[in-house]
Design a protein around this motif. Structure first.
Motif, PDB file in Angstrom:
ATOM      1  N   SER A  41       0.858  -1.183   0.000  1.00  0.00           N
ATOM      2  CA  SER A  41       0.000   0.000   0.000  1.00  0.00           C
ATOM      3  C   SER A  41       0.896   1.236   0.000  1.00  0.00           C
ATOM      4  O   SER A  41       1.538   1.538   0.995  1.00  0.00           O
ATOM      5  CB  SER A  41      -0.913  -0.001   1.227  1.00  0.00           C
ATOM      6  N   TRP A  42       0.927   1.969  -1.108  1.00  0.00           N
ATOM      7  CA  TRP A  42       1.850   3.086  -1.249  1.00  0.00           C
ATOM      8  C   TRP A  42       1.203   4.457  -1.262  1.00  0.00           C
ATOM      9  O   TRP A  42       1.902   5.469  -1.245  1.00  0.00           O
ATOM     10  CB  TRP A  42       2.644   2.943  -2.548  1.00  0.00           C
ATOM     11  N   GLN A  45       0.297   7.051   2.540  1.00  0.00           N
ATOM     12  CA  GLN A  45       1.410   7.803   3.101  1.00  0.00           C
ATOM     13  C   GLN A  45       1.593   9.162   2.429  1.00  0.00           C
ATOM     14  O   GLN A  45       2.225  10.061   2.984  1.00  0.00           O
ATOM     15  CB  GLN A  45       2.731   7.016   2.950  1.00  0.00           C
ATOM     16  N   LEU A  46       1.032   9.320   1.235  1.00  0.00           N
ATOM     17  CA  LEU A  46       1.233  10.546   0.459  1.00  0.00           C
ATOM     18  C   LEU A  46       0.231  11.649   0.783  1.00  0.00           C
ATOM     19  O   LEU A  46       0.378  12.762   0.302  1.00  0.00           O
ATOM     20  CB  LEU A  46       1.176  10.222  -1.036  1.00  0.00           C
ATOM     21  N   HIS A 102      10.321  11.534  -2.254  1.00  0.00           N
ATOM     22  CA  HIS A 102       9.452  11.238  -1.108  1.00  0.00           C
ATOM     23  C   HIS A 102       9.566   9.783  -0.650  1.00  0.00           C
ATOM     24  O   HIS A 102       8.632   9.246  -0.055  1.00  0.00           O
ATOM     25  CB  HIS A 102       8.005  11.581  -1.456  1.00  0.00           C
ATOM     26  N   MET A 105       9.233   8.177   3.353  1.00  0.00           N
ATOM     27  CA  MET A 105       8.026   7.767   4.079  1.00  0.00           C
ATOM     28  C   MET A 105       7.772   6.258   3.995  1.00  0.00           C
ATOM     29  O   MET A 105       6.829   5.766   4.584  1.00  0.00           O
ATOM     30  CB  MET A 105       6.802   8.543   3.595  1.00  0.00           C
ATOM     31  N   TYR A 106       8.628   5.543   3.272  1.00  0.00           N
ATOM     32  CA  TYR A 106       8.474   4.103   3.090  1.00  0.00           C
ATOM     33  C   TYR A 106       9.617   3.345   3.741  1.00  0.00           C
ATOM     34  O   TYR A 106      10.703   3.878   3.948  1.00  0.00           O
ATOM     35  CB  TYR A 106       8.464   3.750   1.593  1.00  0.00           C
ATOM     36  N   ASP A 110       9.818  -1.052   0.170  1.00  0.00           N
ATOM     37  CA  ASP A 110       8.945  -0.223  -0.655  1.00  0.00           C
ATOM     38  C   ASP A 110       9.719   0.887  -1.355  1.00  0.00           C
ATOM     39  O   ASP A 110       9.361   1.291  -2.470  1.00  0.00           O
ATOM     40  CB  ASP A 110       7.804   0.344   0.182  1.00  0.00           C
ATOM     41  N   GLN A 111      10.772   1.388  -0.757  1.00  0.00           N
ATOM     42  CA  GLN A 111      11.626   2.366  -1.434  1.00  0.00           C
ATOM     43  C   GLN A 111      12.234   1.758  -2.692  1.00  0.00           C
ATOM     44  O   GLN A 111      12.196   2.359  -3.766  1.00  0.00           O
ATOM     45  CB  GLN A 111      12.754   2.838  -0.502  1.00  0.00           C
TER      46      GLN A 111
END
Length: 141
Positions: A41-42, A45-46, A102, A105-106, A110-111
């Motif tokens: 789930s990406w 966080q945005l 950004h 935040m992961y 996920d990065q």
């Protein structure tokens, strides 16, 4: 450029745009909560969910899918394929540029997945800009 490479690049871009566009447009809350899928789930966080923004993103991906499928059906038309590649490249460069700024935040997994998947989409787009060799049978300008 080899026609097979065009087919593969356009085909993968079509799949990505249809997957993302159909999901975002027809299930905006599900897409926002669960994109890219497979337990990841990406998007939350945005920032907060915005149905209008999600549906606009879905619409844009469906428009890209439409252009890409047309180019796929006319894969020997160099001008059309290169135009499609240019459109995708503009989107993917800007999209990649935002996300790599950004990544903090992961988590690490996920990065890496964000950076690799978005870079791969840029590469698929850039490949479509490579011209065919003059005199190749069946290639049109």
């Amino acid at each position: 450029m080899n026609t097979r490479i065009r087919y593969v690049s356009l085909g993968l871009l079509a799949v990505v745009s249809l997957y993302t566009g159909l999901w975002a447009y027809f299930s905006p809350t599900g897409w926002y909560a669960n994109f890219p899928g497979l337990g990841l789930s990406w998007l939350p966080q945005l920032g907060p969910y915005n149905e209008h923004l999600v549906k606009d993103a879905g619409s844009m991906f469906l428009a890209l899918a439409c252009l890409t499928v047309i180019a796929l059906r006319h894969v020997r038309n160099t001008r059309l394929v290169q135009t499609t590649g240019a459109v995708w490249l503009v989107f993917n460069v800007l999209h990649f540029s935002y996300h790599v700024q950004h990544l903090d935040m992961y988590g690490t997994r996920d990065q890496v997945l964000n950076a690799v998947s978005l870079a791969a989409l840029m590469l698929l787009s850039a490949v479509l800009l490579v011209p065919t060799f003059p005199g190749r049978r069946g290639d049109t300008q």
